[in-house]
Each structure stands twice: as C-alpha cells, then as structure tokens.
Design an enzyme around this catalytic site. Structure first.
Site, mmCIF file in Angstrom:
data_model
loop_
_atom_site.group_PDB
_atom_site.id
_atom_site.type_symbol
_atom_site.label_atom_id
_atom_site.label_comp_id
_atom_site.label_asym_id
_atom_site.label_seq_id
_atom_site.Cartn_x
_atom_site.Cartn_y
_atom_site.Cartn_z
ATOM 1 N N CYS B 110 0.887 -1.168 0.000
ATOM 2 C CA CYS B 110 0.000 0.000 0.000
ATOM 3 C C CYS B 110 0.917 1.208 0.000
ATOM 4 O O CYS B 110 1.563 1.494 1.006
ATOM 5 C CB CYS B 110 -0.909 0.040 1.221
ATOM 6 S SG CYS B 110 -1.853 1.587 1.304
ATOM 7 N N CYS B 113 -0.679 4.261 2.451
ATOM 8 C CA CYS B 113 -0.512 4.146 3.908
ATOM 9 C C CYS B 113 -0.192 2.696 4.252
ATOM 10 O O CYS B 113 0.962 2.294 4.220
ATOM 11 C CB CYS B 113 -1.726 4.661 4.659
ATOM 12 S SG CYS B 113 -3.332 4.099 4.078
ATOM 13 N N SER B 114 -1.204 1.896 4.538
ATOM 14 C CA SER B 114 -0.913 0.529 4.963
ATOM 15 C C SER B 114 -2.139 -0.347 4.775
ATOM 16 O O SER B 114 -2.359 -1.260 5.551
ATOM 17 C CB SER B 114 -0.519 0.519 6.427
ATOM 18 O OG SER B 114 -1.576 1.101 7.156
ATOM 19 N N CYS B 115 -2.962 -0.078 3.766
ATOM 20 C CA CYS B 115 -4.148 -0.881 3.522
ATOM 21 C C CYS B 115 -3.721 -2.342 3.365
ATOM 22 O O CYS B 115 -2.707 -2.634 2.729
ATOM 23 C CB CYS B 115 -4.871 -0.390 2.277
ATOM 24 S SG CYS B 115 -5.424 1.322 2.436
#
Lengths: 103, 205
Positions: B110, B113-115
């Site tokens: 991602c 961000c950090s999906c």
C-alpha cells in the site's frame, strides 16, 4: 523456535487503532476518507526521514485522528490537551502499582 | 525510555509515553460525551490480537489448492467467497485474490498508507508499514524479494498490486511440490503470512 511477533508493539498502538476502527464502524467517518488523511500525514512525516513502520507509524496515525476529530467537532484540541495533562498528573501522583484514574 | 529502571524504585507510577497519554485523553473525552464505549474498544483489540490473523488467509489458500472450483470462485469474486467463510471486510472493502504461477509472481503493497486484508491476515507487520518497503517494492520489486530471500527465475514476471482503502489483495502462493495427499489442515501449516503478501513462498513439508 522464535516467539511470535506481537500484533501491536505497544499498548497505545492497539488503543489508537481500536478507537479509529470503532469510530469508523459507528459511522463517524468513511474509511476511505480516513486513509486519505492518514496517507497525507505519513507522506508529510516521511519527507524528512524514512519512517520505520513502528512507533512513528502510529504517531502519524494518532496525529491524523486528533486532527480529524477536531475537524469533526468531536474532540477540541484544548479539551484533549487539558485531559492529557490531567492524566499525566494522575500518573505522577499515584503510588507505583496502584491503579491510575482521573479524579 | 521515559525512566531508567535499573537504579531506583519508583515512588509513583511509570509515566506512559506522550502518545499513550494523548490517546487516553481522547478516549476519556469521547467517553464523557457518550460517543464511545471503552469496553467495545477492548473487544476490537482482543479480536485483532487473538482472533484474526494469517490463519484465516491460510485456510482460504489451502482450500484453493485443494478445490479447483473454490479457487475459480475465489479468483472471480473473493469478497463473496471469503464472506461465506466468515471473513468480512469490516471497513466495507473488497477483497481480490491473485494467483502466483510459474509465469507470474504477485506482491502486495500500500503506497498510500498501509491498507491490508485485515480479515484474512490480521494487522500488518512493521516492515509492511515502513517507507522503505512501500517505496522500494514498486521501484525494484526483485531486489526487495531478494531481501526476503526470494529469488525468482528470470522468466517469471513480477506484478505489484497497490492496495487502497477500497480494494485489498490476497496472494495465493504456488502449492509446493510434494504435498499431494495432504489435507486442508496440513496445507494450512505451509502457508505463511509473507507468502500471502508475496514477499515469501509457501513452505515445503
């Protein structure tokens, strides 16, 4: 055998994560809007240094949540700061080992 | 560290780090306003710490290895298939399964961000959230794979999937050789978290 990695490195990482998930599921904001804001915070923090994905990741997460809740009129920064100071005082005056609570 | 433990006893409670106090302040304020239930937050933490993790994804992968019809359905509409197994995207996101073959290796990131497919893999590891991984895997995926001790044949193409808030990816790693006759539980043990992100391969028995 190595010990399993902890899911969250610090208790407050879990707390800020859970609070955000809770508020999203309660309908206070859409997850896509959250992700956009969080991504912007990470990008801004990452300009000056490489983020390691640990503490600094959740510092960015918390900063995003504080700003978002302020924009949503759910948590005014001065009220949050007032309570933060009260929690700090409570920790400093509570004997070690006793439960810490606000007056 | 806020205090040095080694040389004195604490008269008062150990002061948590500043972010911990700030999150406590937010929780207190929102609780006072009646907007949150602290017990519900504990349930969410318990769920992600103890109930949701890569075992969920491993079950999906093992079933896909065993059942061609299941795999076809998974590749066609992973969201519905994993929901039937009880794995829901709580943020309403769609799941997409991508299959590794001799010709193609898939890897997930991602960049925003950090999906991450939480219902299938739990909370992402620190490296998945790091700038180093998020930036490099798009630019030089083979070098990143080498850092994870994954070296692919030159003829295997590498495809990087960029997750979003709406779409999360699960890699179906290649089934290792020598696993004929293993049941779902035995196959699940071979499916690592990293193999479902694409930074690893499934273990061999």
């Amino acid at each position: 055998m190595t010990a399993p990695e902890p899911v969250f490195e610090a208790p407050w990482h879990a707390q800020v994560f859970a609070l955000t998930v809770y508020l999203n599921e309660a309908g206070h904001f859409k997850w896509s809007d959250w992700a956009t804001r969080f991504g912007a915070t990470l990008a801004r923090h990452g300009v000056s240094r490489d983020l390691n994905g640990g503490d600094d990741y959740f510092v960015a997460w918390l900063e995003t949540l504080e700003a978002y809740l302020s924009d949503l009129d759910m948590a005014a920064p001065d009220m949050v700061e007032d309570l933060r100071a009260k929690w700090e005082t409570a920790y400093l005056k509570t004997p070690h080992g006793a439960p810490v609570s606000l007056d | 560290m806020p205090h040095d433990h080694s040389d004195h006893d604490h008269a008062h409670s150990l002061l948590p780090p500043d972010p911990a106090l700030r999150i406590k302040a937010l929780e207190t304020l929102l609780t006072q306003k009646g907007l949150i239930d602290p017990a519900a937050l504990d349930v969410i933490i318990d769920t992600y710490e103890n109930k949701i993790g890569p075992r969920n994804g491993a079950q999906v992968v093992a079933r896909a290895w065993l059942d061609p019809e299941f795999k076809a359905a998974l590749l066609n509409d992973a969201t519905s298939v994993v929901a039937e197994m009880g794995f829901y995207g709580r943020q309403g996101e769609h799941m997409v399964a991508v299959e590794n073959t001799d010709d193609l290796h898939n890897i997930v990131v991602c960049t925003l961000c950090s999906c991450y497919p939480w219902p299938l893999l739990g909370i992402p590891p620190g490296w998945y959230k790091s700038d180093a991984y998020r930036a490099r895997v798009v630019r030089e995926p083979r070098k990143v794979l080498a850092d994870f001790d994954v070296v692919l044949p030159d003829e295997t193409a590498v495809r990087v999937w960029d997750s979003t808030a709406e779409v999360r990816y699960l890699v179906i790693p290649q089934r290792p050789a020598g696993t004929d006759g293993l049941d779902e539980a035995a196959l699940m043990d071979l499916v690592t978290r990293d193999s479902m992100i694409g930074t690893g391969l499934a273990n061999t028995p």
